[in-house]
Design an enzyme around this catalytic site. Structure first.
Site, PDB file in Angstrom:
ATOM      1  N   ASP A  63       7.196  38.102  55.906  1.00 49.44           N
ATOM      2  CA  ASP A  63       7.388  39.419  56.516  1.00 49.44           C
ATOM      3  C   ASP A  63       6.194  40.331  56.211  1.00 49.44           C
ATOM      4  O   ASP A  63       5.910  40.627  55.059  1.00 49.44           O
ATOM      5  CB  ASP A  63       8.663  40.085  55.969  1.00 49.44           C
ATOM      6  N   ASP A 104       3.016  34.984  51.971  1.00 48.89           N
ATOM      7  CA  ASP A 104       4.195  35.789  52.225  1.00 48.89           C
ATOM      8  C   ASP A 104       4.478  35.721  53.723  1.00 48.89           C
ATOM      9  O   ASP A 104       3.607  35.355  54.514  1.00 48.89           O
ATOM     10  CB  ASP A 104       3.929  37.229  51.772  1.00 48.89           C
TER      11      ASP A 104
END
EC number: 3.1.3.-
Length: 269
Positions: free
Chosen positions: A24, A22
């Site tokens: 953010d 991932d």
């Protein structure tokens, strides 16, 4: 259940050949690297393994992410980015070929859809797609609610309620779903991004990886970790973004491993 942090007693990471990361809250916040994230990326490469970035954020296309990382001093190829926007395009082509799409999304997402041959139509659409529209207006919300009330198929790129930034959280696609539901009384019929199997299947296809040799690493239990553990991947939670240990204790989603940040994974590669 007692959850140990920053350890890999079973040697799980030794058997991982690819890390789906991932973005953010996992490797950066805004334009700022999370401490040790670049060291982790280098350590993965030094160990002869690979990584891809897998993001639910559909407000940017892959090229925008490549350019963002370049600004931050890190060079990657387009093939190292997989977004919920891309996975949604793949889903539409398989399930709604040639259909006219109303897209609630910003200019980058609209361009991405059009370049992929998706037919966008605001006046007489056959399918609704809702993304993370950072140029959202009241007029757009009124239009999408009208279409949802008409009963058209209603798809969304991802479910995240908030997007982490350097200064806190901003409303994401899930918050837009909540607005639409409050007015039009429907949630999306289908959501493509994590934790859905759609984006995880697309990832395996695009990156050419085996699920059991790939770890999904992220800062959210209900998207990142659930995407991993529910779809044949190793699910790893990092505590550098949204979720904390209190969330772990209260969640039905059980991570395979928990680390304070990706930096703490380096000794176990």
């Amino acid at each position: 259940m007692i959850h140990k942090i920053d350890t890999d007693e079973k040697g799980i990471l030794k058997g991982i050949n690819c890390f789906a990361l991932d973005m953010d809250g996992t490797v950066y916040l805004g334009e700022k690297w999370i401490d040790g994230a670049r060291d982790f990326l280098k350590a993965v490469e030094d160990a002869g393994k690979k990584y891809v970035f897998l993001t639910n954020n559909s407000s940017k296309n892959p090229q925008a992410y490549v350019e963002k990382l370049e600004r931050m001093g890190h060079t990657i190829g387009l093939n190292q980015i997989v977004t919920s926007g891309e996975a949604t395009i793949d889903y539409l082509k398989k399930n709604f070929p040639e259909k006219r799409i109303y897209l609630l999304g910003n200019e980058l997402l609209q361009e991405e859809f059009q370049e992929a041959g998706i037919r966008l139509d605001e006046k007489a659409p056959e399918v609704i797609v809702v993304g993370f529209d950072t140029c959202l207006t009241y007029a757009k919300l009124c239009r999408v609610c009208d279409l949802v009330r008409e009963g058209l198929p209603y798809i969304s790129t991802h479910p995240d309620f908030n997007c982490p930034t350097e200064t806190g959280f901003i409303p994401d696609a899930g918050a837009i779903h909540a607005f639409i539901h409050a007015s039009a009384f429907r949630y999306p019929d289908h959501v493509i991004g994590k934790p859905s199997g759609d984006i995880m299947d697309y990832l395996a296809q695009q990156a050419g990886v085996l699920k059991h040799e790939t770890a999904m690493v992220g800062d959210r239990l209900y998207t990142d970790v659930a995407a991993g553990v529910n779809n044949g991947y190793t699910g790893i939670l990092v505590l550098s973004g949204e979720a904390g240990m209190k969330d772990v204790e209260e969640s039905d989603v059980v991570p395979d491993l928990i680390f304070s940040s990706v930096k703490e994974m380096i000794p176990f590669l």
